[in-house]
Design a protein around this motif. Structure first.
Motif, short mmCIF file in Angstrom:
data_model
loop_
_atom_site.label_atom_id
_atom_site.label_comp_id
_atom_site.label_asym_id
_atom_site.label_seq_id
_atom_site.Cartn_x
_atom_site.Cartn_y
_atom_site.Cartn_z
N THR A 72 49.89 -62.47 104.20
CA THR A 72 51.15 -62.76 104.89
C THR A 72 52.33 -62.05 104.25
O THR A 72 53.24 -61.58 104.93
N ALA A 73 52.33 -62.02 102.90
CA ALA A 73 53.49 -61.57 102.12
C ALA A 73 54.72 -62.38 102.56
O ALA A 73 54.65 -63.59 102.63
N ILE A 74 55.81 -61.72 102.93
CA ILE A 74 57.03 -62.45 103.28
C ILE A 74 57.13 -62.73 104.77
O ILE A 74 58.17 -63.14 105.26
N GLY A 75 56.05 -62.47 105.52
CA GLY A 75 56.04 -62.78 106.94
C GLY A 75 56.52 -61.68 107.85
O GLY A 75 56.55 -61.84 109.07
N PHE A 76 56.86 -60.52 107.29
CA PHE A 76 57.43 -59.43 108.10
C PHE A 76 56.43 -58.91 109.12
O PHE A 76 56.73 -58.82 110.32
N SER A 77 55.22 -58.56 108.68
CA SER A 77 54.25 -57.98 109.61
C SER A 77 53.79 -59.00 110.64
O SER A 77 53.57 -58.67 111.81
N GLY A 78 53.65 -60.27 110.23
CA GLY A 78 53.26 -61.30 111.18
C GLY A 78 54.28 -61.45 112.28
O GLY A 78 53.93 -61.56 113.47
N ALA A 79 55.55 -61.46 111.91
CA ALA A 79 56.62 -61.58 112.90
C ALA A 79 56.67 -60.35 113.80
O ALA A 79 56.87 -60.47 115.02
N LEU A 80 56.48 -59.19 113.21
CA LEU A 80 56.47 -57.95 113.99
C LEU A 80 55.35 -57.97 115.03
O LEU A 80 55.55 -57.62 116.19
N MET A 81 54.15 -58.39 114.60
CA MET A 81 53.01 -58.42 115.52
C MET A 81 53.26 -59.38 116.68
O MET A 81 52.92 -59.07 117.82
N LEU A 82 53.85 -60.52 116.39
CA LEU A 82 54.17 -61.47 117.45
C LEU A 82 55.15 -60.87 118.46
O LEU A 82 55.00 -61.03 119.67
N GLU A 83 56.14 -60.19 117.96
CA GLU A 83 57.16 -59.61 118.82
C GLU A 83 56.58 -58.52 119.73
O GLU A 83 57.00 -58.36 120.88
N ALA A 84 55.58 -57.78 119.22
CA ALA A 84 55.02 -56.66 119.96
C ALA A 84 53.84 -57.03 120.84
O ALA A 84 53.40 -56.20 121.65
N SER A 85 53.32 -58.24 120.70
CA SER A 85 52.08 -58.62 121.38
C SER A 85 52.36 -59.43 122.65
O SER A 85 53.50 -59.55 123.10
N HIS A 86 51.31 -60.00 123.21
CA HIS A 86 51.41 -60.81 124.41
C HIS A 86 52.40 -61.97 124.18
O HIS A 86 52.46 -62.52 123.08
N PRO A 87 53.17 -62.36 125.20
CA PRO A 87 54.14 -63.45 125.03
C PRO A 87 53.51 -64.76 124.55
O PRO A 87 54.19 -65.58 123.92
N GLU A 88 52.22 -64.96 124.82
CA GLU A 88 51.54 -66.19 124.40
C GLU A 88 50.78 -66.01 123.09
O GLU A 88 49.96 -66.85 122.71
N ALA A 89 51.04 -64.92 122.37
CA ALA A 89 50.30 -64.63 121.15
C ALA A 89 50.55 -65.68 120.07
O ALA A 89 51.63 -66.28 119.97
N HIS A 90 49.51 -65.88 119.25
CA HIS A 90 49.59 -66.78 118.10
C HIS A 90 48.96 -66.07 116.90
O HIS A 90 47.91 -65.44 117.03
N VAL A 91 49.61 -66.19 115.75
CA VAL A 91 49.12 -65.57 114.52
C VAL A 91 48.65 -66.64 113.54
O VAL A 91 49.40 -67.58 113.25
N THR A 92 47.43 -66.51 113.06
CA THR A 92 46.96 -67.28 111.91
C THR A 92 46.98 -66.34 110.73
O THR A 92 46.31 -65.30 110.74
N THR A 93 47.76 -66.68 109.71
CA THR A 93 47.96 -65.75 108.60
C THR A 93 47.68 -66.43 107.27
O THR A 93 47.97 -67.62 107.10
N ILE A 94 47.10 -65.68 106.35
CA ILE A 94 46.62 -66.22 105.08
C ILE A 94 47.37 -65.58 103.91
O ILE A 94 47.50 -64.36 103.84
N GLU A 95 47.83 -66.44 102.98
CA GLU A 95 48.54 -65.94 101.79
C GLU A 95 48.20 -66.83 100.60
O GLU A 95 48.15 -68.05 100.72
N ARG A 96 48.00 -66.21 99.44
CA ARG A 96 47.66 -66.97 98.24
C ARG A 96 48.82 -67.10 97.26
O ARG A 96 48.76 -67.90 96.34
N ASN A 97 49.88 -66.30 97.45
CA ASN A 97 51.01 -66.30 96.52
C ASN A 97 52.05 -67.34 96.97
O ASN A 97 52.66 -67.18 98.03
N PRO A 98 52.28 -68.39 96.18
CA PRO A 98 53.23 -69.44 96.59
C PRO A 98 54.64 -68.93 96.83
O PRO A 98 55.33 -69.41 97.74
#
Length: 245
Positions: A72-98
């Motif tokens: 996930t890192a800081i959520g930038f790529s996850g947010a970008l993918m949501l914006e560019a994908s289908h309007p009903e898109a959902h992202v499940t994202t995994i991060e180990r760094n608190p």
């Protein structure tokens, strides 16, 4: 805590061409642009703008609804993918760094996309096995490079036939081509595991794969048919699966 990544300063293409790709292609706007700018200024390793531009071209064509992200890192790529994908898109994202998790949650809230994101905290090797589906449209893997080999079987399993896996930073500043003895000792595990990974996926009959020289090398894989990649799983995981059966 952000670890320094020297590969950020080792372009895999001509530096002038890289800079052209980063500055001349359509730029982001709004809060997502602010997050990108802040990350670049603070040397947070988010995807570079040439990869952003590629995703903004590719994902509207693919129109994924179910997306999984490893790293996930800081959520930038996850947010970008949501914006560019289908309007009903959902992202499940995994991060180990608190620390990264805190920033990601903050950014998802600011962008008002919390209801479109499932954020899982922990080790990807454990959490990927909990995603019981083979209907995922798109997987983006941008995590520990030495773990790509180990994570691939679970990512492949969850993809639907025709689904796409994007794997970031596979060229390691071009050092992927060097002899093992010429690689600094601290990076040899990454070097070996990435080469092992590429040797499996680039010419496998169940996959179509290509490496695009954006960022530090973006590997794109399409799942064409089901196949067994359990031989790539860590030995402990294989033993655990056998015991369950």
């Amino acid at each position: 805590m952000i670890k320094r990544n020297e590969m950020m300063d080792m372009p895999v293409i001509d530096e002038a061409v890289r800079d052209f790709l980063r500055t001349s292609q359509k730029q982001l706007t709004g809060r997502l642009k602010d997050i990108q700018t802040e990350a670049n200024e603070k040397r947070v390793p988010v995807i570079p703008h040439e990869t952003v531009a590629f995703f903004n071209w590719f994902l509207p064509i693919l129109q994924p609804k179910i997306i999984v992200e490893v790293g996930t890192a800081i959520g930038f790529s996850g947010a970008l993918m949501l914006e560019a994908s289908h309007p009903e898109a959902h992202v499940t994202t995994i991060e180990r760094n608190p620390d990264m998790m805190i920033k990601a949650k903050q950014h998802f809230k600011e962008l008002d996309i919390e209801d479109k994101v499932t954020l899982l905290e922990g080790q990807a090797g454990d959490l990927l096995r909990t995603i019981e589906t083979d209907t995922v449209d798109f997987v983006f893997m941008d995590s520990a490079k030495a773990k790509y080999y180990d994570f691939f079987p679970e990512c492949f399993r969850m993809l639907k036939v025709g689904g796409v896996l994007a794997v970031d930073d596979v060229l390691q500043g071009g050092t992927i081509l060097e002899e093992d003895k010429d690689i600094p000792r601290r990076r040899r595990k990454i070097h070996r595991k990435l080469n092992d990974f590429l040797s499996v996926v680039l010419d496998h009959p169940a996959l179509d794969a290509t490496i695009i020289p954006v960022g530090d090398g973006l590997l794109m894989i399409t799942k064409r048919k089901d196949a067994d990649f359990d031989f790539m799983l860590p030995e402990a995981t294989i033993e655990e699966t056998d015991q369950k059966e």
